[in-house]
Design a protein around this motif. Structure first.
Motif, PDB file in Angstrom:
ATOM      1  N   VAL A 285       0.748  -1.224   0.108  1.00 52.19           N
ATOM      2  CA  VAL A 285      -0.020   0.049   0.237  1.00 52.19           C
ATOM      3  C   VAL A 285       0.909   1.094  -0.107  1.00 52.19           C
ATOM      4  O   VAL A 285       0.732   2.223  -0.762  1.00 52.19           O
ATOM      5  CB  VAL A 285      -1.011   0.052   1.192  1.00 52.19           C
ATOM      6  N   GLU A 312      -0.883 -11.062  -6.664  1.00 51.78           N
ATOM      7  CA  GLU A 312      -2.301 -11.197  -6.003  1.00 51.78           C
ATOM      8  C   GLU A 312      -2.107  -9.974  -4.807  1.00 51.78           C
ATOM      9  O   GLU A 312      -3.003  -9.387  -4.445  1.00 51.78           O
ATOM     10  CB  GLU A 312      -2.744 -12.299  -5.384  1.00 51.78           C
ATOM     11  N   ALA A 315      -2.432  -6.574  -5.933  1.00 51.67           N
ATOM     12  CA  ALA A 315      -3.572  -6.361  -6.569  1.00 51.67           C
ATOM     13  C   ALA A 315      -4.631  -5.809  -5.396  1.00 51.67           C
ATOM     14  O   ALA A 315      -5.447  -5.088  -5.331  1.00 51.67           O
ATOM     15  CB  ALA A 315      -4.043  -7.192  -7.468  1.00 51.67           C
ATOM     16  N   LYS A 316      -4.540  -6.616  -4.195  1.00 53.30           N
ATOM     17  CA  LYS A 316      -5.378  -6.610  -3.205  1.00 53.30           C
ATOM     18  C   LYS A 316      -4.751  -5.092  -2.622  1.00 53.30           C
ATOM     19  O   LYS A 316      -5.885  -4.571  -1.810  1.00 53.30           O
ATOM     20  CB  LYS A 316      -5.145  -7.520  -1.942  1.00 53.30           C
ATOM     21  N   ASN A 318      -3.849  -2.700  -4.037  1.00 54.05           N
ATOM     22  CA  ASN A 318      -4.474  -1.526  -4.851  1.00 54.05           C
ATOM     23  C   ASN A 318      -5.924  -1.239  -4.425  1.00 54.05           C
ATOM     24  O   ASN A 318      -6.426  -0.219  -4.513  1.00 54.05           O
ATOM     25  CB  ASN A 318      -4.243  -2.135  -6.332  1.00 54.05           C
ATOM     26  N   GLU A 319      -6.678  -2.401  -3.922  1.00 55.75           N
ATOM     27  CA  GLU A 319      -8.016  -2.049  -3.772  1.00 55.75           C
ATOM     28  C   GLU A 319      -8.214  -1.076  -2.307  1.00 55.75           C
ATOM     29  O   GLU A 319      -9.243  -0.590  -2.114  1.00 55.75           O
ATOM     30  CB  GLU A 319      -8.573  -3.448  -3.056  1.00 55.75           C
ATOM     31  N   ARG A 320      -7.102  -0.812  -1.736  1.00 55.48           N
ATOM     32  CA  ARG A 320      -7.125   0.134  -0.437  1.00 55.48           C
ATOM     33  C   ARG A 320      -7.196   1.629  -0.899  1.00 55.48           C
ATOM     34  O   ARG A 320      -7.739   2.363  -0.221  1.00 55.48           O
ATOM     35  CB  ARG A 320      -5.954  -0.046   0.336  1.00 55.48           C
ATOM     36  N   SER A 322      -8.072   4.337  -4.467  1.00 52.90           N
ATOM     37  CA  SER A 322      -8.377   4.555  -5.803  1.00 52.90           C
ATOM     38  C   SER A 322      -7.210   4.813  -7.016  1.00 52.90           C
ATOM     39  O   SER A 322      -7.512   5.802  -7.725  1.00 52.90           O
ATOM     40  CB  SER A 322      -9.637   5.578  -6.055  1.00 52.90           C
ATOM     41  N   SER A 323      -6.299   3.904  -7.094  1.00 49.21           N
ATOM     42  CA  SER A 323      -5.475   3.943  -8.419  1.00 49.21           C
ATOM     43  C   SER A 323      -5.427   2.635  -9.121  1.00 49.21           C
ATOM     44  O   SER A 323      -5.172   1.714  -8.645  1.00 49.21           O
ATOM     45  CB  SER A 323      -4.009   4.299  -7.663  1.00 49.21           C
ATOM     46  N   PRO A 324      -6.204   2.775 -10.447  1.00 48.74           N
ATOM     47  CA  PRO A 324      -6.158   1.629 -11.159  1.00 48.74           C
ATOM     48  C   PRO A 324      -4.946   1.044 -11.588  1.00 48.74           C
ATOM     49  O   PRO A 324      -4.041   1.778 -12.141  1.00 48.74           O
ATOM     50  CB  PRO A 324      -7.111   2.045 -12.207  1.00 48.74           C
ATOM     51  N   TYR A 327      -3.550  -4.435 -16.148  1.00 46.50           N
ATOM     52  CA  TYR A 327      -3.116  -6.018 -16.181  1.00 46.50           C
ATOM     53  C   TYR A 327      -2.389  -6.315 -17.377  1.00 46.50           C
ATOM     54  O   TYR A 327      -3.260  -5.844 -18.388  1.00 46.50           O
ATOM     55  CB  TYR A 327      -3.920  -6.890 -15.560  1.00 46.50           C
TER      56      TYR A 327
END
Length: 327
Positions: A285, A312, A315-316, A318-320, A322-324, A327
């Motif tokens: 993060v 993975e 990617a998780k 990244n969900e914390r 809002s920065s896309p 892939y």
């Protein structure tokens, strides 16, 4: 008046604020250091190792001078309408190689001739991009001062060459061949450092001019603005080739402890290393937030994980926020 030294210092400090400008000044100065040393050391080398006369040693350096002229011409041909600092970085490694070969094959006249010509060729390709970069990237209102400061540091390099030769040969009593070996090692260290400091310019040049000739990549729907890319695990080939598409990119690598040694982290300006020992969701993060800040400055971000599990986790993370990630 010694006050001019203060002006030189101010100008160099100003150059430090411009990306890569100060290191270009140092590169031009280092060229005159090795050039001055090569010129002064060639005659003793010819007499001690090759059995030539003093006059013969003088003619031998003429080969290097011709090589510099040809190398400068080739640098212009390779660079065309761009300033290719990456060419200087690659040439610096060849300079180191030729200096060391002069020492290892000090009793072979044909090898000495080839190495001296090679020194000139590499020297010309080493110098020209630095000189062009200084003239092009210097602040317009201070361009004359920057060029003057560069000339001053260059001739300080010549002075250091004389002092270095005096210490190695005069005080310590080492042979001329050993002197070339010493300069070769110094040049190798300088090549590593300057390539690291110029990494943003070196990797795009290397990817475009050399690496892409052996490997290729196609990108569908190439993004038109800076974004974050997440590559497959251990896909270093793609990461390097992407420099030809996105020259202004930062690479985040999840690596082993050897690659996360602090000196490497500080040496390469556009490569960021994430230690496996410390890898965690919270750490990813933090690195994604760092990447987001870099992205806002106009840089593409590439994440290169070491495994699918790590991919993975990124990617998780990244969900914390809002920065896309693409892939």
């Amino acid at each position: 008046s010694p006050l001019f030294l203060k002006e030189i210092y101010k100008t160099l400090s100003l150059s430090h604020k411009r990306p890569h400008l100060l290191w270009s000044v140092f590169g031009a100065a280092y060229f005159l250091f090795i050039g001055g040393f090569a010129q002064l050391n060639t005659i003793p080398y010819a007499m001690q190792s090759l059995g030539l006369s003093e006059v013969g040693g003088g003619y031998l350096f003429l080969l290097t001078a011709i090589g510099i002229a040809v190398g400068s011409f080739l640098a212009g041909k390779i660079s065309k309408n761009r300033v290719e600092i990456g060419l200087s970085c690659i040439a610096s490694f060849f300079l180191s190689l030729f200096f060391i070969l002069l020492s290892l094959f000090s009793h072979s006249f044909p090898v000495a001739v080839v190495c001296l010509v090679g020194l000139g060729l590499a020297g010309g390709m080493f110098l020209i991009p630095f000189e062009a970069f200084i003239q092009l990237k210097s602040p317009e209102q201070n361009r004359g001062q920057v060029i003057a400061a560069s000339n001053f540091t260059s001739f300080v390099g010549v002075l250091f060459a004389s002092v270095f030769l005096y210490v190695v040969s005069g005080k310590l009593g080492f042979s001329a061949a050993f002197g070339f070996a010493t300069v070769g090692i110094l040049t190798l260290i300088f090549a590593i450092v300057i390539t690291g400091r110029m990494a943003r310019l070196f990797f795009p040049f290397f990817a475009n001019k050399i690496y892409s000739r052996f490997f290729s990549i196609e990108i569908d729907n190439q993004p038109h603005k800076p974004c974050v890319l997440l590559l497959p695990p251990q896909d270093f080939r793609t990461a390097l080739l992407l420099f030809s598409f996105f020259p202004h990119q930062h690479l985040f690598v999840v690596g082993k402890s050897l690659r996360t040694f602090p000196f490497i982290e500080k040496l390469l300006k556009n490569i960021h290393l994430i230690s496996l020992k410390k890898a965690s969701l919270a750490l990813f993060v933090l690195f994604l937030k760092k990447a987001q800040k870099i992205q806002k400055n106009g840089f593409y971000i590439i994440f290169l994980p070491d495994s699918n599990q790590r991919k993975e986790e990124i990617a998780k993370a990244n969900e914390r926020f809002s920065s896309p990630l693409l892939y």
